[in-house]
Write a protein that holds these residues in place. Structure first.
Motif, mmCIF file in Angstrom:
data_model
loop_
_atom_site.group_PDB
_atom_site.id
_atom_site.type_symbol
_atom_site.label_atom_id
_atom_site.label_comp_id
_atom_site.label_asym_id
_atom_site.label_seq_id
_atom_site.Cartn_x
_atom_site.Cartn_y
_atom_site.Cartn_z
ATOM 1 N N LEU A 1 -14.385 8.827 -5.781
ATOM 2 C CA LEU A 1 -13.465 7.867 -5.175
ATOM 3 C C LEU A 1 -13.589 7.816 -3.658
ATOM 4 O O LEU A 1 -13.586 6.746 -3.062
ATOM 5 N N THR A 2 -13.726 8.956 -3.014
ATOM 6 C CA THR A 2 -13.724 9.003 -1.551
ATOM 7 C C THR A 2 -15.066 8.626 -0.938
ATOM 8 O O THR A 2 -15.178 8.465 0.276
ATOM 9 N N ALA A 3 -16.094 8.475 -1.745
ATOM 10 C CA ALA A 3 -17.364 7.835 -1.369
ATOM 11 C C ALA A 3 -18.002 8.322 -0.073
ATOM 12 O O ALA A 3 -18.560 7.539 0.685
ATOM 13 N N GLU B 1 -6.132 2.403 1.292
ATOM 14 C CA GLU B 1 -5.059 3.374 1.489
ATOM 15 C C GLU B 1 -5.160 4.508 0.470
ATOM 16 O O GLU B 1 -4.936 5.665 0.800
ATOM 17 N N VAL B 2 -5.508 4.169 -0.764
ATOM 18 C CA VAL B 2 -5.705 5.203 -1.793
ATOM 19 C C VAL B 2 -6.811 6.155 -1.352
ATOM 20 O O VAL B 2 -6.672 7.381 -1.438
ATOM 21 N N LEU B 3 -7.891 5.610 -0.831
ATOM 22 C CA LEU B 3 -9.008 6.424 -0.358
ATOM 23 C C LEU B 3 -8.574 7.328 0.798
ATOM 24 O O LEU B 3 -8.838 8.532 0.800
ATOM 25 N N ALA B 4 -7.900 6.777 1.793
ATOM 26 C CA ALA B 4 -7.481 7.555 2.959
ATOM 27 C C ALA B 4 -6.518 8.670 2.569
ATOM 28 O O ALA B 4 -6.645 9.810 3.044
ATOM 29 N N ARG B 5 -5.580 8.370 1.701
ATOM 30 C CA ARG B 5 -4.625 9.401 1.266
ATOM 31 C C ARG B 5 -5.329 10.474 0.439
ATOM 32 O O ARG B 5 -4.978 11.649 0.519
ATOM 33 N N SER B 6 -6.332 10.068 -0.315
ATOM 34 C CA SER B 6 -7.099 11.032 -1.113
ATOM 35 C C SER B 6 -7.887 11.989 -0.226
ATOM 36 O O SER B 6 -7.960 13.193 -0.500
ATOM 37 N N VAL B 7 -8.474 11.475 0.841
ATOM 38 C CA VAL B 7 -9.195 12.338 1.785
ATOM 39 C C VAL B 7 -8.238 13.349 2.397
ATOM 40 O O VAL B 7 -8.524 14.554 2.459
ATOM 41 N N ARG B 8 -7.075 12.871 2.850
ATOM 42 C CA ARG B 8 -6.087 13.782 3.455
ATOM 43 C C ARG B 8 -5.663 14.864 2.463
ATOM 44 O O ARG B 8 -5.556 16.043 2.826
ATOM 45 N N HIS B 9 -5.435 14.465 1.226
ATOM 46 C CA HIS B 9 -4.988 15.432 0.219
ATOM 47 C C HIS B 9 -6.085 16.455 -0.079
ATOM 48 O O HIS B 9 -5.811 17.649 -0.192
ATOM 49 N N ALA B 10 -7.303 16.004 -0.188
ATOM 50 C CA ALA B 10 -8.416 16.923 -0.479
ATOM 51 C C ALA B 10 -8.604 17.928 0.654
ATOM 52 O O ALA B 10 -8.829 19.121 0.395
ATOM 53 N N VAL B 11 -8.498 17.481 1.897
ATOM 54 C CA VAL B 11 -8.599 18.413 3.027
ATOM 55 C C VAL B 11 -7.446 19.414 2.974
ATOM 56 O O VAL B 11 -7.639 20.611 3.215
#
Length: 152
Positions: free
Chosen positions: A24-26, A131-141
């Motif tokens: 998803l985060t590509a 926004e889904v992508l950006a929030r996913s990156v933040r959560h993964a970090v």
């Protein structure tokens, strides 16, 4: 991103190595970590497995829906072993606007693998795919940071 800077400090201090497996985060997660301080010392790299075929062939995801807990766990474990790191995180989900694998848009599975365990969790984010992508990156970090803190 403040949490990526904190992760960099912990990884450097404790000699930790980190890898990512992204769908998803590509590649955005890898870019975030690569931009963090001293990343060449602790970030080994990642696999962007946007296609299901890459998940199956490169990351040893079994024959399951690729947006699932099983897939996220397999991705994290495989990239950790492939890159021989202390910690790895995986992201797989549905950015939208349409559903996939029976999951609605905004559904994201994450997994963090260490040498001794794998933890997975599910999140659902409302909003546009960006926004889904950006929030996913933040959560993964954030998940990587929590795992790094538990190494002490």
């Amino acid at each position: 991103m403040k949490s990526a800077v904190k992760l960099a400090e912990l990884a450097k201090r404790d000699g930790l190595t980190i890898a990512v497996a992204e769908s998803l985060t590509a590649g955005n997660l890898a870019a975030t970590l690569g931009a963090a301080p001293d990343s060449a010392q602790w970030f080994r790299g990642g696999v962007v497995a946007y296609s299901a075929m890459v998940k199956y062939r490169v990351l040893d995801v079994p024959d399951v829906p690729v947006v699932s807990e099983v897939a996220a766990r397999a991705m994290a474990e495989s990239v950790r072993a492939l890159m021989d790191t202390d910690i790895a995180v995986a992201t797989t989900g549905v950015g939208g606007p349409d559903p996939q694998d029976g999951e609605p848009a905004g559904s994201v599975w994450f997994a963090v693998a260490t040498r001794s365990r794998v933890d997975a969790e599910h999140q659902h984010y409302d909003g546009e795919p960006e926004e889904v992508l950006a929030r996913s990156v933040r959560h993964a970090v954030g998940m990587l940071l929590a795992a790094a803190k538990s190494f002490r």
